[in-house]
Design an enzyme around this catalytic site. Structure first.
Site, PDB file in Angstrom:
ATOM      1  N   LYS A 194       0.836  -1.201   0.000  1.00  0.00           N
ATOM      2  CA  LYS A 194       0.000   0.000   0.000  1.00  0.00           C
ATOM      3  C   LYS A 194       0.873   1.254   0.000  1.00  0.00           C
ATOM      4  O   LYS A 194       1.561   1.547   0.975  1.00  0.00           O
ATOM      5  CB  LYS A 194      -0.915   0.045   1.235  1.00  0.00           C
ATOM      6  CG  LYS A 194      -1.994   1.115   1.046  1.00  0.00           C
ATOM      7  CD  LYS A 194      -2.628   1.587   2.313  1.00  0.00           C
ATOM      8  CE  LYS A 194      -1.929   2.702   2.991  1.00  0.00           C
ATOM      9  NZ  LYS A 194      -1.852   3.967   2.228  1.00  0.00           N
ATOM     10  N   GLY A 246       7.277   4.567   7.834  1.00  0.00           N
ATOM     11  CA  GLY A 246       6.418   5.726   8.039  1.00  0.00           C
ATOM     12  C   GLY A 246       6.737   6.368   9.372  1.00  0.00           C
ATOM     13  O   GLY A 246       7.845   6.223   9.900  1.00  0.00           O
ATOM     14  N   SER A 247       5.748   7.046   9.927  1.00  0.00           N
ATOM     15  CA  SER A 247       5.996   7.823  11.144  1.00  0.00           C
ATOM     16  C   SER A 247       6.064   6.924  12.376  1.00  0.00           C
ATOM     17  O   SER A 247       5.490   5.831  12.404  1.00  0.00           O
ATOM     18  CB  SER A 247       4.876   8.851  11.311  1.00  0.00           C
ATOM     19  OG  SER A 247       3.654   8.173  11.426  1.00  0.00           O
ATOM     20  N   THR A 248       6.731   7.428  13.389  1.00  0.00           N
ATOM     21  CA  THR A 248       6.864   6.674  14.642  1.00  0.00           C
ATOM     22  C   THR A 248       5.488   6.466  15.276  1.00  0.00           C
ATOM     23  O   THR A 248       5.210   5.399  15.836  1.00  0.00           O
ATOM     24  CB  THR A 248       7.846   7.407  15.579  1.00  0.00           C
ATOM     25  OG1 THR A 248       9.132   7.379  14.944  1.00  0.00           O
ATOM     26  CG2 THR A 248       7.948   6.742  16.938  1.00  0.00           C
ATOM     27  N   GLU A 268      10.337   0.816   9.936  1.00  0.00           N
ATOM     28  CA  GLU A 268      11.343   1.834   9.614  1.00  0.00           C
ATOM     29  C   GLU A 268      10.684   3.182   9.871  1.00  0.00           C
ATOM     30  O   GLU A 268       9.792   3.587   9.124  1.00  0.00           O
ATOM     31  CB  GLU A 268      11.755   1.729   8.137  1.00  0.00           C
ATOM     32  CG  GLU A 268      12.377   0.401   7.744  1.00  0.00           C
ATOM     33  CD  GLU A 268      13.813   0.256   8.235  1.00  0.00           C
ATOM     34  OE1 GLU A 268      14.387   1.242   8.737  1.00  0.00           O
ATOM     35  OE2 GLU A 268      14.352  -0.852   8.133  1.00  0.00           O
ATOM     36  N   CYS A 302      13.821  10.566   6.023  1.00  0.00           N
ATOM     37  CA  CYS A 302      13.829  10.066   7.401  1.00  0.00           C
ATOM     38  C   CYS A 302      15.206  10.212   8.023  1.00  0.00           C
ATOM     39  O   CYS A 302      15.337  10.500   9.211  1.00  0.00           O
ATOM     40  CB  CYS A 302      13.414   8.606   7.411  1.00  0.00           C
ATOM     41  SG  CYS A 302      14.371   7.626   6.237  1.00  0.00           S
ATOM     42  N   GLU A 399      10.853  15.390  14.974  1.00  0.00           N
ATOM     43  CA  GLU A 399      11.070  15.258  13.533  1.00  0.00           C
ATOM     44  C   GLU A 399      10.115  16.223  12.809  1.00  0.00           C
ATOM     45  O   GLU A 399       8.904  16.169  13.015  1.00  0.00           O
ATOM     46  CB  GLU A 399      10.768  13.829  13.078  1.00  0.00           C
ATOM     47  CG  GLU A 399      11.072  13.645  11.612  1.00  0.00           C
ATOM     48  CD  GLU A 399      10.674  12.272  11.074  1.00  0.00           C
ATOM     49  OE1 GLU A 399       9.538  11.844  11.310  1.00  0.00           O
ATOM     50  OE2 GLU A 399      11.510  11.642  10.416  1.00  0.00           O
TER      51      GLU A 399
HETATM   52  P1  NAD Z   1       2.664   7.972   7.998  1.00  0.00           P
HETATM   53  O1  NAD Z   1       3.041   7.097   9.144  1.00  0.00           O
HETATM   54  O2  NAD Z   1       1.641   9.000   8.209  1.00  0.00           O
HETATM   55  O3  NAD Z   1       2.145   7.074   6.778  1.00  0.00           O
HETATM   56  C1  NAD Z   1       2.929   6.033   6.242  1.00  0.00           C
HETATM   57  C2  NAD Z   1       2.008   5.014   5.601  1.00  0.00           C
HETATM   58  O4  NAD Z   1       1.220   4.405   6.616  1.00  0.00           O
HETATM   59  C3  NAD Z   1       1.029   5.590   4.589  1.00  0.00           C
HETATM   60  O5  NAD Z   1       0.904   4.678   3.521  1.00  0.00           O
HETATM   61  C4  NAD Z   1      -0.271   5.664   5.389  1.00  0.00           C
HETATM   62  O6  NAD Z   1      -1.430   5.594   4.595  1.00  0.00           O
HETATM   63  C5  NAD Z   1      -0.154   4.439   6.262  1.00  0.00           C
HETATM   64  N1  NAD Z   1      -0.950   4.486   7.505  1.00  0.00           N
HETATM   65  C6  NAD Z   1      -1.452   5.567   8.141  1.00  0.00           C
HETATM   66  N2  NAD Z   1      -2.121   5.168   9.248  1.00  0.00           N
HETATM   67  C7  NAD Z   1      -2.014   3.827   9.318  1.00  0.00           C
HETATM   68  C8  NAD Z   1      -2.469   2.841  10.247  1.00  0.00           C
HETATM   69  N3  NAD Z   1      -3.161   3.159  11.328  1.00  0.00           N
HETATM   70  N4  NAD Z   1      -2.155   1.552  10.009  1.00  0.00           N
HETATM   71  C9  NAD Z   1      -1.427   1.198   8.933  1.00  0.00           C
HETATM   72  N5  NAD Z   1      -0.980   2.079   8.016  1.00  0.00           N
HETATM   73  C10 NAD Z   1      -1.264   3.382   8.209  1.00  0.00           C
HETATM   74  O7  NAD Z   1       4.051   8.578   7.479  1.00  0.00           O
HETATM   75  P2  NAD Z   1       4.253   9.576   6.274  1.00  0.00           P
HETATM   76  O8  NAD Z   1       3.863  10.933   6.746  1.00  0.00           O
HETATM   77  O9  NAD Z   1       3.670   9.037   5.015  1.00  0.00           O
HETATM   78  O10 NAD Z   1       5.852   9.499   6.086  1.00  0.00           O
HETATM   79  C11 NAD Z   1       6.727  10.239   6.802  1.00  0.00           C
HETATM   80  C12 NAD Z   1       7.357   9.409   7.910  1.00  0.00           C
HETATM   81  O11 NAD Z   1       8.003   8.255   7.361  1.00  0.00           O
HETATM   82  C13 NAD Z   1       8.442  10.170   8.638  1.00  0.00           C
HETATM   83  O12 NAD Z   1       8.284   9.992  10.019  1.00  0.00           O
HETATM   84  C14 NAD Z   1       9.725   9.508   8.146  1.00  0.00           C
HETATM   85  O13 NAD Z   1      10.817   9.616   9.031  1.00  0.00           O
HETATM   86  C15 NAD Z   1       9.301   8.109   7.947  1.00  0.00           C
HETATM   87  N6  NAD Z   1      10.221   7.395   7.038  1.00  0.00           N
HETATM   88  C16 NAD Z   1      11.083   6.483   7.570  1.00  0.00           C
HETATM   89  C17 NAD Z   1      11.987   5.823   6.737  1.00  0.00           C
HETATM   90  C18 NAD Z   1      12.960   4.819   7.288  1.00  0.00           C
HETATM   91  O14 NAD Z   1      13.521   4.062   6.492  1.00  0.00           O
HETATM   92  N7  NAD Z   1      13.151   4.760   8.587  1.00  0.00           N
HETATM   93  C19 NAD Z   1      11.976   6.070   5.361  1.00  0.00           C
HETATM   94  C20 NAD Z   1      11.076   7.004   4.859  1.00  0.00           C
HETATM   95  C21 NAD Z   1      10.185   7.662   5.718  1.00  0.00           C
END
Ligand code: NAD
Length: 490
Positions: A194, A246-248, A268, A302, A399
């Site tokens: 997704k 995604g986000s923490t 991650e 990230c 962040e």
């Molecule tokens: P996000 O957590 O808001 O969303 C990431 C993904 O998760 C999206 O596809 C979103 O639709 C999905 N999502 C949202 N709520 C969910 C839930 N309850 N259950 C399952 N999936 C859900 O993050 P974002 O704003 O898209 O991305 C930015 C974040 O990603 C930053 O915190 C960044 O540091 C992190 N990031 C980390 C790495 C790494 O390798 N550590 C790489 C890239 C980005």
């Protein structure tokens, strides 16, 4: 000191002519369904949403909004493929399909880079030179492992897990999809991926590549949608492994949901990396590294170097040079080959960044931004630095995910290490010094998954990537990335 008046002097007296990348060679549908079982199909509840170009605010296309019914359908298709053709296939044959995906991405590289920049706002130079080549490199690298798993885990048998549910963010859409799909397939799993809401298009183009490569139906399924679809994928009993980037905050929710289940997972998550500059560093190179570390991809990284720790004796020199360099950065049209900093990915993200600019000022930080003009339409943020900030400030701890750098000074080595480690995150870091011994000492002392020395933001499919503390669980990339997709037996 750079000002708008003497800005021309920095570019040798010349303004750059526009160098727009042509978009003639790309084709995008007006509307996309979900890629399930080898075909694009309409979503069960018939809902779609717009995907917007953040540099112009114009609609690019409409994509399906997957519901839990669609997630169920995709997981069942992935299971059937796992129990069927893909599961029975010889590893060397599996490898051929993954090589084919890599080659098609290379052949269609121009198309992928333009769509990545249109949909996500990142400069074409980055999508062309970083995202797309690295995505192809990941498929090439893991294709090579498909028939060599016995060498990856000597003396153990490596068995695939089954169906992998994979959820990715918006900052590196194609690259994150390749980080997820390539190792999963190499180990014999099938996947449901997704992409993020605001950047679904290159994942849907990747679905076309998967179909063109002739993978059996159901091996790769790509479903667009919101966090609701992501949550349904995490909760689905037919999924054996969750790979989330995604986000923490969302990572924490996922970890809670998965606690007590048999599902394997990798998370991650966020970061707040420090670039540490010692007085003996090559200052001009270090300034370039800082710029690359935080302003690259609008700070939507990230592992961005969003904090700078600079030794007190060179702080004035570094900050002056940094301000001069910021003045020369070109902010604007992501499709222009001269652009250094593109559009902020969405209005929500811009709002978040702007709220931090306010917080930083309220906390007593001194804000400096480049004086560049911003386009009238779209979402933009000037490169920004904060000085006069302290360790407990939110601008130092949180962040932000934008082109915003918090600068602190240090006198001694141990003070630098203490400050670098003093955030909830531990994803990456950077150290700049002339002394090899100092590099080894600092890199041992910093609790982060990757630390660059005298460079920043360098990636390679062979090296593992992942975080300490609230930056995540598990590793992706390299041999470690294979381990996340297998069960090891005696
Ligand atoms: P996000 O957590 O808001 O969303 C990431 C993904 O998760 C999206 O596809 C979103 O639709 C999905 N999502 C949202 N709520 C969910 C839930 N309850 N259950 C399952 N999936 C859900 O993050 P974002 O704003 O898209 O991305 C930015 C974040 O990603 C930053 O915190 C960044 O540091 C992190 N990031 C980390 C790495 C790494 O390798 N550590 C790489 C890239 C980005």
């Amino acid at each position: 000191m750079a000002t708008p008046e003497n800005k021309l002097a920095f570019s040798g007296g010349w303004e750059y002519d526009p160098a727009p990348q042509s978009t003639d060679h790309i084709t995008l549908n007006k509307r996309y369904g979900l890629f399930i079982n080898g075909d694009f199909v309409p979503p069960a509840r018939g809902r779609y949403f717009d995907t917007i170009n953040p540099a112009t605010e114009e609609k690019i296309s409409r994509v399906a909004d997957a519901s839990s019914d669609d997630v169920d359908k995709a997981v069942k298709a992935a299971r059937a493929a796992y129990n069927g053709a893909w599961g029975r296939m010889k590893p060397a044959e599996r490898g051929k399909y993954i090589y084919r995906i890599a080659r098609i991405i290379q052949e269609r590289a121009r198309e992928f880079s333009v769509i990545e920049s249109l949909d996500g706002g990142k400069p074409i130079r980055e999508s062309r030179d970083i995202d797309v080549p690295l995505a192809a490199a990941h498929f090439f690298y893991y294709a090579g492992w498909a028939d060599k798993l016995e060498y990856a885990f000597p003396g153990r048998t490596a068995r695939s897990l089954g169906v992998a549910g994979q959820i990715i963010p918006w900052n590196f859409p194609l690259l994150m999809a390749s980080w997820k799909i390539a190792p999963a397939l190499a180990c014999g799993n099938t996947v449901v991926l997704k992409p993020a809401e605001t950047t679904p298009l290159t994942a849907l183009k990747l679905a076309e590549v998967v179909a063109d490569a002739g993978l059996p139906p159901g091996v790769v399924n790509i479903i667009t949608g919101s966090g609701v679809a992501g949550a349904a994928l995490v909760e689905h009993p037919g999924v054996d492994k969750i790979a989330f980037t995604g986000s923490t905050n969302v990572g924490r929710m996922i970890q809670k949901t998965l606690a007590g289940t048999n599902k394997k997972y990798t998370l991650e998550l966020g970061g707040k990396a420090a670039n540490i500059i010692f007085a003996d560093a090559a200052i001009d190179e270090a300034v370039e590294g800082i710029v690359n570390g935080i302003f690259f991809n609008q700070g939507h990284v990230c592992c961005a170097g969003s904090r700078l720790l600079v030794q007190e004796s060179v702080a004035d020199e570094v900050i002056a040079k940094l301000k001069d360099r910021m003045e020369t950065l070109i902010v604007g049209d992501p499709l222009d080959k001269n652009t250094d900093i593109g559009a902020i990915n969405s209005p929500m993200q811009l709002e978040k960044i702007e709220s931090y600019l306010k917080i930083g000022r309220e906390e007593g930080g001194e804000m400096h931004q480049s004086s560049c003009r911003l386009p009238k339409k779209g979402y933009w943020c000037r490169p920004t630095i904060f000085t006069g900030v302290s360790q407990s400030n939110r601008i130092v701890q949180d962040e932000i995910f934008g082109p915003v750098l918090a600068i602190q000074t240090f006198r001694r080595y141990d003070e630098a290490v203490m400050k670098a480690n003093n955030t909830p995150y531990g994803l990456s870091g950077g150290v700049w010094t002339d002394k090899g011994a100092k590099i080894f000492k600092v890199t041992q002392a910093i609790r982060a998954g990757v630390i660059w020395a005298n460079t920043f933001n360098k990636f390679d499919p062979t090296s593992p990537f992942g975080g300490y503390k609230e930056s995540g669980v598990g590793r992706e990339g390299g041999l470690h990335g294979l381990g996340a997709y297998v069960k090891l037996g005696a």
